[in-house]
Structures are given as structure tokens and as C-alpha cells.
Design a protein around this motif. Sequence first.
Motif, short mmCIF file in Angstrom:
data_model
loop_
_atom_site.label_atom_id
_atom_site.label_comp_id
_atom_site.label_asym_id
_atom_site.label_seq_id
_atom_site.Cartn_x
_atom_site.Cartn_y
_atom_site.Cartn_z
N LEU A 120 19.63 0.09 0.01
CA LEU A 120 18.63 1.12 0.27
C LEU A 120 17.19 1.17 -0.27
O LEU A 120 16.89 0.47 -1.27
N GLY A 121 16.23 1.46 0.72
CA GLY A 121 14.91 1.29 0.14
C GLY A 121 13.96 2.46 0.52
O GLY A 121 14.39 3.17 1.39
N ALA A 122 12.73 2.78 0.04
CA ALA A 122 11.77 3.56 0.11
C ALA A 122 10.79 3.48 1.36
O ALA A 122 10.02 4.41 1.74
N ASP A 123 10.76 1.93 1.52
CA ASP A 123 9.89 1.92 2.50
C ASP A 123 8.43 2.07 2.26
O ASP A 123 7.38 1.32 1.65
N ASP A 124 7.82 3.43 2.52
CA ASP A 124 6.53 3.68 2.07
C ASP A 124 6.40 4.89 1.55
O ASP A 124 6.04 6.26 2.17
N PRO A 125 6.63 5.27 0.13
CA PRO A 125 6.91 6.68 -0.46
C PRO A 125 5.57 7.41 -0.26
O PRO A 125 5.62 8.44 -0.21
N LEU A 126 4.42 6.59 -0.24
CA LEU A 126 3.14 7.22 -0.28
C LEU A 126 3.08 7.97 1.25
O LEU A 126 2.63 9.33 1.11
N THR A 160 0.76 -1.25 0.18
CA THR A 160 0.15 0.00 -0.12
C THR A 160 0.75 1.43 -0.22
O THR A 160 0.61 2.36 -0.74
N GLY A 161 1.75 1.35 0.86
CA GLY A 161 2.80 2.42 0.77
C GLY A 161 3.48 2.62 -0.35
O GLY A 161 4.23 3.78 -0.57
N SER A 162 3.44 1.90 -1.41
CA SER A 162 4.09 2.15 -2.68
C SER A 162 3.10 3.07 -3.65
O SER A 162 3.76 3.59 -4.68
N MET A 163 1.83 3.30 -3.15
CA MET A 163 1.03 4.08 -4.13
C MET A 163 1.24 5.39 -4.36
O MET A 163 1.84 6.15 -3.36
N ARG A 164 0.92 5.91 -5.68
CA ARG A 164 0.88 7.32 -5.89
C ARG A 164 0.20 7.99 -5.03
O ARG A 164 -1.08 7.61 -4.95
N PRO A 165 0.36 9.18 -4.57
CA PRO A 165 -0.67 10.03 -4.01
C PRO A 165 -1.95 10.36 -4.90
O PRO A 165 -2.95 10.33 -4.44
N THR A 166 -1.56 10.80 -5.98
CA THR A 166 -2.72 10.60 -6.89
C THR A 166 -3.68 9.73 -7.28
O THR A 166 -4.67 9.95 -7.17
N THR A 167 -3.07 8.55 -7.19
CA THR A 167 -3.99 7.55 -7.16
C THR A 167 -4.75 7.15 -5.97
O THR A 167 -6.04 6.83 -6.20
N LEU A 168 -4.18 7.42 -4.66
CA LEU A 168 -4.92 7.25 -3.49
C LEU A 168 -6.23 8.11 -3.50
O LEU A 168 -7.28 8.16 -3.19
N LEU A 169 -5.77 9.32 -3.81
CA LEU A 169 -6.91 10.47 -4.00
C LEU A 169 -8.10 10.29 -4.87
O LEU A 169 -9.31 10.17 -4.68
N GLU A 170 -7.62 9.58 -6.06
CA GLU A 170 -8.72 8.95 -7.06
C GLU A 170 -9.45 8.05 -6.61
O GLU A 170 -10.73 7.79 -6.79
#
Length: 346
Positions: free
Chosen positions: A282-288, A20-30
Motif C-alpha cells: 500500500l502506498g500514498a502516491d501523492d499525499p500533497l 513533489t507529491g510527498s510535500m507537506r501542504p504548509t511547506t508548499l504554501l511557504e
Amino acid sequence: MERVRDVSELPKAHLHLHFTGSMRPTTLLELADKYGVRLPEALTEALVSGEPPRLRATDERGWFRFQRLYDAARSCLREPDDIRRLVREAAEEDVRDGSGWLEIQVDPTSYAPRLGGLIPALEIILDAVDSAARETGLGMRVVVAANRMKHPLDARTLARLAVRYADRGIVGFGLSNDERRGMARDFDRAFAIARDGGLLSAPHGGELTGPSSVRDCLDDLHAHRVGHGVRAAEDPRLLARLAERGVTCEVCPASNVALGVYEKPEDVPLRTLFDAGVPMALGADDPLLFGSRLAAQYAIARRHHGFGDEQLAELARQSIRASAAPEDMRVKLLSGVDDWLAAPVG
């Protein structure tokens, strides 16, 4: 201004990215608009502004707040098409950041209620990963993660299921959520099932608690990799042990700062781990929620820790070596790292 190579063009493997944390912010809003989900105000404001929400998970109240935001985002994933979209977009973002191999981590029980059950949910996720890999050219596999907050018997069920679907793209077994809850040894049987089935052991440890959590991952779960692991820097003997065994720490600098583990990017002990010979991915974890993706973690190493291109290339190599990528993929990516380093700076 010093000219440096573009870290987004450096071939690398991404080994610590939550579903879930990989989701794009715009996708979550949509998706929230589509399903009429009222997101927490702190999350909505962050998504609209582009600034990550203010988080601090060093106490249980702070962790609960972080988990509330994460759960709200997950509630917007309701149909197979939502899963397919998330996975495809995560793959596209990784390709943009120079990743040639992604191991995305998921607890399928979190999605099972809306997707017809545990097995259907896992099959939908695996099909989505397979499709995204074909569409984007990214090597992509799955790490199934148990939840520390649930009963160890649930973890055993997940481990058996993960082994059963290993030929469909599952390469590892993890343990996530608040490491202050649920002792690692309580999950030793689940990890034994996973390891006996040929899966990598990749539990979280050494983020919210200290070096003892990393030792537990080694002693009780026989970890091949440790999710985060940064607090090992507080124990020189543990650092030497990790280096000697070649156990990779999946370090997520932006996440560490966002959750209050360290106050500033320069406080994350990247240099301590690197100089001790501890392999890192190195990792991004939850970019969202944390506001930055994979290439940005390499930029942190450069900007705040003085890593030059040679050292950044070595970090990329370490991530590739620690991955479950097949040998031909590793050779290709490692060759790409050499090419990146040999190219003129422009």
C-alpha cells in the motif's frame, strides 16, 4: 466500539511515493510565498482547507488538470535547501506512520533546470536522502522514474545514470505519467539497462487503463513490481499470473478514488487482489494532492474492506518483502510486524 491496534505503529515499507507529491501542504504554501509563485486557485483552496482538490483523471482533460497542479507545486522547489527540506519532512511523515523503509520515486530531469543540470540535481536528491535517513533513522532509497510523455532515448539516459549511481542509494527504475500515452515496449531498452545494472523494474500500469497495461509491464518491461496494478482485478488469469510470479502491486487506494479510477474507497479491489494471492504494497502516491499518507491507506483497508489486524499485518509483510531493503532491515521490520500483532489491543 471495537478496540483495534494502531496502524501507525505497524512496521511497514512504503514503495509508492512521488517526490513533489510527498510535500507537506504548509511547506508548499511557504515556498510559494518565498518565491512569489501564484499557485492555481484550486490548489491554494485545497491546501488552506485541508481538503484535497477535486480531481478526475480518467480522461485526458482531467489528467492535464492534475498534472497542472503537480507542475505548479514542483515549480516551488528551486534550491538545494528546498530539496533537503522536502526529503526530510517526507521521512518524518513516514516515520510517524510506522514506515521503516521508504523508496521515494523521482524523475530528476524535472528538477535539473533549476539545480544546475541533471547530474547535479540527482546528486542533490541523493545527498538529501542520505541526510534524512541519518537524521530520522528511516531506511530510505530512491527509485528513478522515466516519463512516458518523453522520448524513450531520454529514458535510456536516465537508466544509465541510475545504474551509475546505484551505489549511492538508487534501487529501482520506474515509468510514470499518463499510461495512455507511450507504449511500455517503447521503453524496453531503458528497463533492460536498469535490470542489467541490478535495479528493480517498477513501472506504473493498470491504473488509468485496464489489465492490458499490467500485462505490458510484465511482458515488455519484466516488472518486479507494478505501480498501482489495481485494474488487474478485472482479469482472473492475470491475477493468477501475478500471484504465481510474486509480482507486487503498489496499490494506492486514496489516490485511486481521488483520480476517479474508482468512485468510493470500497470499490478499490483490495480484497480481490488479496484473496487471489497477489502481493501488495500500500502506498500514498501523492499525499500533497490526495490528502492522506501511508497509515491512512491501511485504515482504508480496515474500514472499507474488512481487513482485520492479521490481514493488515500480512499487507505490511508483503510491502517489506517487495522492498529493496537489505536483509537485516527486512528481518528487523518483519519481527516488528510480529511484535505489533502479538501486543495486546489497547
